[in-house]
Design a protein around this motif. Structure first.
Motif, PDB file in Angstrom:
ATOM      1  N   GLN A   1      -5.774  -1.633   6.971  1.00  0.00           N
ATOM      2  CA  GLN A   1      -4.744  -2.025   7.960  1.00  0.00           C
ATOM      3  C   GLN A   1      -4.418  -0.769   8.752  1.00  0.00           C
ATOM      4  O   GLN A   1      -3.323  -0.224   8.662  1.00  0.00           O
TER       5      GLN A   1
ATOM      6  N   LYS B   1      -1.229  -0.199  10.927  1.00  0.00           N
ATOM      7  CA  LYS B   1       0.099  -0.237  10.285  1.00  0.00           C
ATOM      8  C   LYS B   1       0.468   1.174   9.804  1.00  0.00           C
ATOM      9  O   LYS B   1      -0.392   2.045   9.686  1.00  0.00           O
TER      10      LYS B   1
ATOM     11  N   ASN C   1       3.437   0.811   4.915  1.00  0.00           N
ATOM     12  CA  ASN C   1       3.161  -0.632   4.877  1.00  0.00           C
ATOM     13  C   ASN C   1       1.752  -0.937   4.376  1.00  0.00           C
ATOM     14  O   ASN C   1       1.567  -1.877   3.600  1.00  0.00           O
ATOM     15  N   SER C   2       0.767  -0.159   4.791  1.00  0.00           N
ATOM     16  CA  SER C   2      -0.592  -0.479   4.294  1.00  0.00           C
ATOM     17  C   SER C   2      -0.676  -0.309   2.787  1.00  0.00           C
ATOM     18  O   SER C   2      -1.344  -1.084   2.112  1.00  0.00           O
TER      19      SER C   2
ATOM     20  N   LYS D   1       1.822  -0.550   0.656  1.00  0.00           N
ATOM     21  CA  LYS D   1       2.672  -1.570   0.026  1.00  0.00           C
ATOM     22  C   LYS D   1       1.946  -2.932   0.001  1.00  0.00           C
ATOM     23  O   LYS D   1       2.023  -3.677  -0.962  1.00  0.00           O
ATOM     24  N   ASN D   2       1.196  -3.227   1.080  1.00  0.00           N
ATOM     25  CA  ASN D   2       0.530  -4.538   1.184  1.00  0.00           C
ATOM     26  C   ASN D   2      -0.790  -4.617   0.420  1.00  0.00           C
ATOM     27  O   ASN D   2      -1.380  -5.687   0.321  1.00  0.00           O
ATOM     28  N   SER D   3      -1.285  -3.486  -0.088  1.00  0.00           N
ATOM     29  CA  SER D   3      -2.626  -3.506  -0.680  1.00  0.00           C
ATOM     30  C   SER D   3      -2.662  -4.207  -2.035  1.00  0.00           C
ATOM     31  O   SER D   3      -1.891  -3.861  -2.942  1.00  0.00           O
ATOM     32  N   PRO D   4      -3.592  -5.186  -2.193  1.00  0.00           N
ATOM     33  CA  PRO D   4      -3.708  -5.854  -3.495  1.00  0.00           C
ATOM     34  C   PRO D   4      -4.289  -4.915  -4.561  1.00  0.00           C
ATOM     35  O   PRO D   4      -4.175  -5.184  -5.755  1.00  0.00           O
TER      36      PRO D   4
ATOM     37  N   LYS E   1       7.870   0.112  -2.650  1.00  0.00           N
ATOM     38  CA  LYS E   1       8.087   0.798  -1.371  1.00  0.00           C
ATOM     39  C   LYS E   1       8.763   2.155  -1.628  1.00  0.00           C
ATOM     40  O   LYS E   1       8.391   3.169  -1.029  1.00  0.00           O
TER      41      LYS E   1
END
Ligand code: SAM
Length: 287
Positions: free
Chosen positions: A234, A237, A241-242, A244-247, A253
């Motif tokens: 990402q 971003k 955020n990248s 935080k969003n990573s599986p 955060k």
């Protein structure tokens, strides 16, 4: 015929006709037909009579002939069954070549290197099938194949991606992965007319010199590469955020912000702005 002879397009066509060879697009088959390019690859790889060389995708054996002339021993891994009888023919004058009919992504190269070269570092030389460039290179590095250098023909854009740093659009996970393991240097640009059939893209020869110790110190290599992947998945971003969003990552955060601040980076920074050294610092800090 003086050896090696296959770089000459006339002999390449003769061999292809003799065996009614049909090019397989799905295997990325673009055979070299330019002696200058072949000589340039051999020169750049600095092979000597002491070297064990792994060739990936020998095709009809054009570069293999050059490698066999220059190296102590060559192992060549070719996936296409139809090429095996051709290789038997074109390589019959050399007794230091072993052809292995297999998918390079399934071969235990580390084991091959240990068995064939008693654990001494090997050299990898190839005109790679472009559809699997990244998995081949990453497989060689991540499986810790004892290796001195890799000299390969790849798509021009991919060669550039391996060499660049932050601040360019080509900078990404591949740049960082390659530069963690090796020092890259583009040695030649190669136009489509040096191949048969001609590829639709430009090509380049790049040499990757394997570091004995990585240029940065990381406590957890795997974590650093998860952070790198997350940052570039990402890339528009912010880094916060990248990650935080990573599986692939499991940090809150707050933890991410704390680690980023501890490194002295702005909380608005994007991952694509970080150098390898800074990714190493971040991964050590978040660890
Ligand atoms: N070395 C030859 C030359 O320069 O003329 C051929 C290079 S051609 C770009 C790539 C070669 O890799 C082809 O012979 C193709 O069949 C082979 N190849 C494709 N996928 C492969 C795989 N997964 N494992 C081993 N060889 C593969």
């Amino acid at each position: 015929m003086t050896r090696p002879y296959l770089g000459n397009p006339k002999y390449t066509i003769e061999v292809l006709q003799k065996y009614d060879f049909v090019f397989q697009k799905r295997f990325g088959q673009n055979f070299l037909i330019d002696t200058h390019v072949l000589e340039k690859i051999i020169d750049a790889s600095e092979i000597t009579k002491d070297d064990f060389v792994l060739e990936i995708g020998p095709g009809i054996g054009t570069m293999t002939q050059y490698l066999a002339e220059t190296a102590h021993e060559v192992a060549a891994v070719e996936i296409d069954k139809a090429l095996i009888p051709i290789l038997k023919d074109t390589l019959k004058e050399w007794d230091n070549v072993t052809v292995i009919n297999d998918d390079i992504l399934k071969v235990d190269i580390r084991k091959l290197a240990l068995e064939k070269n008693e654990g001494r570092p090997i050299k990898v030389v190839a005109n790679l099938p472009y559809y699997i460039t990244t998995p081949i290179i990453m497989g060689l590095f991540e499986n810790h194949v004892p290796m001195e250098s890799i000299t390969i023909m790849v798509q021009k854009e991919v060669a550039e991606r391996m060499q660049v740093g932050p601040g360019t659009k080509d900078y990404g996970a591949l740049s960082l992965a390659v530069q963690y393991y090796a020092k890259p240097k583009i040695v030649a640009n190669v136009p489509p007319n040096c191949f048969m059939p001609r590829p639709k893209v430009g090509s380049a020869v790049i040499r990757l010199d394997r570091y004995k110790t990585p240029p940065v110190q990381v406590k957890d290599e795997k974590l650093m590469f998860r952070i790198i992947r997350a940052s570039f998945n990402q890339r528009r971003k912010t880094l916060v955020n990248s990650l935080k969003n990573s599986p692939e990552l499991n940090f809150t955060k707050d933890q991410i912000e704390e680690a980023i601040s501890a490194c002295g980076f702005s909380l608005n920074i994007r991952g694509e702005a970080l150098t390898l050294q800074q990714f190493a610092e971040l991964s050590n800090s978040i660890n």
